[in-house]
Design an enzyme around this catalytic site. Structure first.
Site, PDB file in Angstrom:
ATOM      1  N   GLY A 224      21.483  -8.295  59.927  1.00 36.61           N
ATOM      2  CA  GLY A 224      21.007  -8.580  61.276  1.00 36.61           C
ATOM      3  C   GLY A 224      20.144  -7.449  61.785  1.00 36.61           C
ATOM      4  N   GLU A 244      22.294  -4.622  56.153  1.00 38.58           N
ATOM      5  CA  GLU A 244      20.866  -4.867  55.945  1.00 38.58           C
ATOM      6  C   GLU A 244      20.313  -5.208  57.321  1.00 38.58           C
ATOM      7  OE1 GLU A 244      17.533  -5.879  55.952  1.00 38.58           O
ATOM      8  OE2 GLU A 244      18.174  -7.870  55.300  1.00 38.58           O
ATOM      9  N   LEU A 245      19.489  -4.307  57.860  1.00 39.00           N
ATOM     10  CA  LEU A 245      19.122  -4.370  59.270  1.00 39.00           C
ATOM     11  C   LEU A 245      17.658  -4.668  59.525  1.00 39.00           C
ATOM     12  CD1 LEU A 245      21.266  -1.323  60.473  1.00 39.00           C
ATOM     13  CD2 LEU A 245      21.907  -3.741  60.378  1.00 39.00           C
ATOM     14  N   CYS A 278      13.346 -10.790  56.728  1.00 40.68           N
ATOM     15  CA  CYS A 278      13.431  -9.361  57.022  1.00 40.68           C
ATOM     16  C   CYS A 278      12.401  -8.549  56.252  1.00 40.68           C
ATOM     17  CB  CYS A 278      14.840  -8.851  56.737  1.00 40.68           C
ATOM     18  SG  CYS A 278      15.389  -9.098  55.035  1.00 40.68           S
ATOM     19  N   GLU A 372       9.608  -4.663  64.233  1.00 40.15           N
ATOM     20  CA  GLU A 372       9.684  -5.900  63.460  1.00 40.15           C
ATOM     21  C   GLU A 372       9.429  -7.109  64.355  1.00 40.15           C
ATOM     22  OE1 GLU A 372      12.684  -7.883  60.202  1.00 40.15           O
ATOM     23  OE2 GLU A 372      13.577  -6.893  61.941  1.00 40.15           O
TER      24      GLU A 372
END
Length: 467
Positions: A224, A244-245, A278, A372
């Protein structure tokens, strides 16, 4: 053409949450909102199941995962249509996700054979006792797995598969925006013979995620955003966290590159699932010598990206997850234009359908470049000196993956060594991923790595027995 104006998370009086289709706003299912009692019960049942499963053999774990992969294969089309409906990704993309998820489960089962230990002598200096240290990888316990909406099946399988292969139990919480695929996977696991409580799914938002993180777990795996990841890490205390960002991933194109291939990769990697990946190309760095010709090639390809009903096989790009997400992308594009960027293609939206967008000369300080953006927007950054690109990338908060198109081997070595990212893809886009290869980043992009073999060890504890 029917378009959703929003994708609200709507709760009913019976604590049921309605799941809506982001394309047309129709209700496609309901899930039960978990409370503290439900979360605690799921964790308790997981702990009980793990007490026995921790002593299972590698062959038994492999068999369970292969059976689940087979059951998923039996329902591949139904699962793909569920993903298409709840996420808004095209049916082609959804089918591909199911295929990858089956591979992830099967490869996880196969990977139990690589969880090797070792034997070390202790008498390595004069006078040391002559003993042997047997080092093994033991099951860690109960895993809390929290997953996002964009790959609701495969990202869950990337947590579930290695966890089961290592001998753990799993309590998962999918995104409330796309929970149906995860719920069905848990049902298929039961049909495949998973012991009661070994894998369960609870539903809810950030409050339920916090309940899991602060509950009776031994590991936390989260995919997230950085802010949510930090909150969960703080809530979990000393529990090991795998996170996992996300990323703000660059693609660098040099003049000696295969420009047709680079243009194709930029398009496919950015506009897959409407830019909600991502590691998708967020920033496209084009060398001055090929900038104009590359923009022409990319613009021509953008014109071929059709948007519309994700369930229609002819649709190339579907919706973003909900109307607020589309509005946020729109806001960032307008801000970039106000800062001096030029719209080459796209820039408009209808409900949750955001047009595939190409922006040229996007300033470094604008939000579209600095952070992002989860949407189908390709931001071009011109450059002349690769060193300036390296400095700009390294100066950002994220460090997930990067892509580099060039045939200059010396440049590949220099860029790969100096970029502070988790992976560098040569003559490929940053969104490239293979299920068995380590995947993850540094800085605000996360902690630890996914990728079956790596995750298998991350989800195990080392035990040393000296005799």
């Amino acid at each position: 053409m029917p378009l959703s104006l929003a994708k609200p998370v709507r709760a009913t009086a019976a604590s049921m949450v309605e799941v809506t289709n982001p394309f047309d706003g129709s209700i496609i299912g309901q899930v039960r909102q978990a409370d503290e009692i439900a979360v605690a019960d799921a964790l308790r049942r997981a702990r009980k199941a793990w007490a026995s499963f921790r002593f299972s053999t590698p062959a038994e774990r492999k068999d369970l995962l292969h059976r689940l992969a087979e059951r998923l294969g039996d329902e591949a089309e139904a699962m793909a249509r569920t993903i298409c409906a709840e996420v808004g990704k095209t049916i082609t993309e959804a089918r591909n996700e199911v295929r990858r998820a089956r591979n992830t489960l099967r490869l996880s089962g196969d990977a139990v054979t690589v969880l090797h230990g070792e034997v070390l002598p202790t008498a390595i200096v004069p006078g040391a006792p002559d003993k042997q240290a047997v080092i093994t990888h033991e099951p860690a316990g109960v895993l809390g797995a929290i997953t996002p909406f964009n790959y609701p099946l495969n990202l869950l399988c990337h947590k579930l598969g290695p966890a089961i292969a290592a001998g753990n139990a799993v309590v998962a919480k999918p995104s409330p925006k796309a929970p149906l695929a995860a719920r069905r996977l848990a049902e298929l696991a039961e049909e495949a013979g998973f012991p009661a409580g070994l894998f369960s799914v609870v539903h809810g938002g950030a409050d339920v995620a916090a309940m899991i993180a602060s509950g009776d777990i031994d590991l936390l795996s989260f995919t997230g955003g950085p802010a949510a990841g930090l909150a969960l890490k703080n809530a979990s205390g000393l529990v090991r966290c795998l996170m996992e960002l996300g990323g703000n991933d660059p693609l660098i194109v040099m003049p000696d590159a295969d420009l047709d291939r680079a243009a194709e990769v930029a398009i496919t990697h950015r506009f897959e699932i409407a830019g909600q990946s991502c590691a998708a190309v967020k920033r496209l760095y084009l060398h001055d010598a090929i900038r104009e010709t590359m923009i022409e090639r990319i613009a021509a390809k953008v014109a071929q990206v059709s948007t519309g009903d994700p369930a229609d096989a002819s649709t190339v790009m579907g919706t973003v997850i909900d109307e607020p997400a589309a509005a946020e992308v729109e806001r960032r594009v307008k801000l970039a234009v106000a800062d001096g960027a030029r719209i080459v293609a796209g820039g408009s939206r209808r409900g949750t359908l955001f047009a595939p967008t190409l922006l040229d000369a996007v300033p470094a300080q604008t939000e579209l470049v600095r952070s992002e953006t989860f949407g189908p927007v390709l931001a071009v950054r011109p450059f002349h000196d690769p060193e300036a690109v390296i400095a700009e990338i390294n100066g950002g908060a994220y460090g997930l993956q990067a892509g580099l198109f060039t045939n200059d081997h010396a440049l590949v070595k220099r860029v790969a060594r100096r970029l502070r990212v988790g992976g560098v893809m040569v003559n490929e886009g940053p969104d490239f991923r293979a299920e068995n290869v380590p995947f993850g980043g540094i800085k605000s992009s996360g902690l630890g790595r996914e990728g079956i073999h790596m995750t298998l060890r991350e989800m195990s504890e080392i035990k040393v027995v000296i005799d």
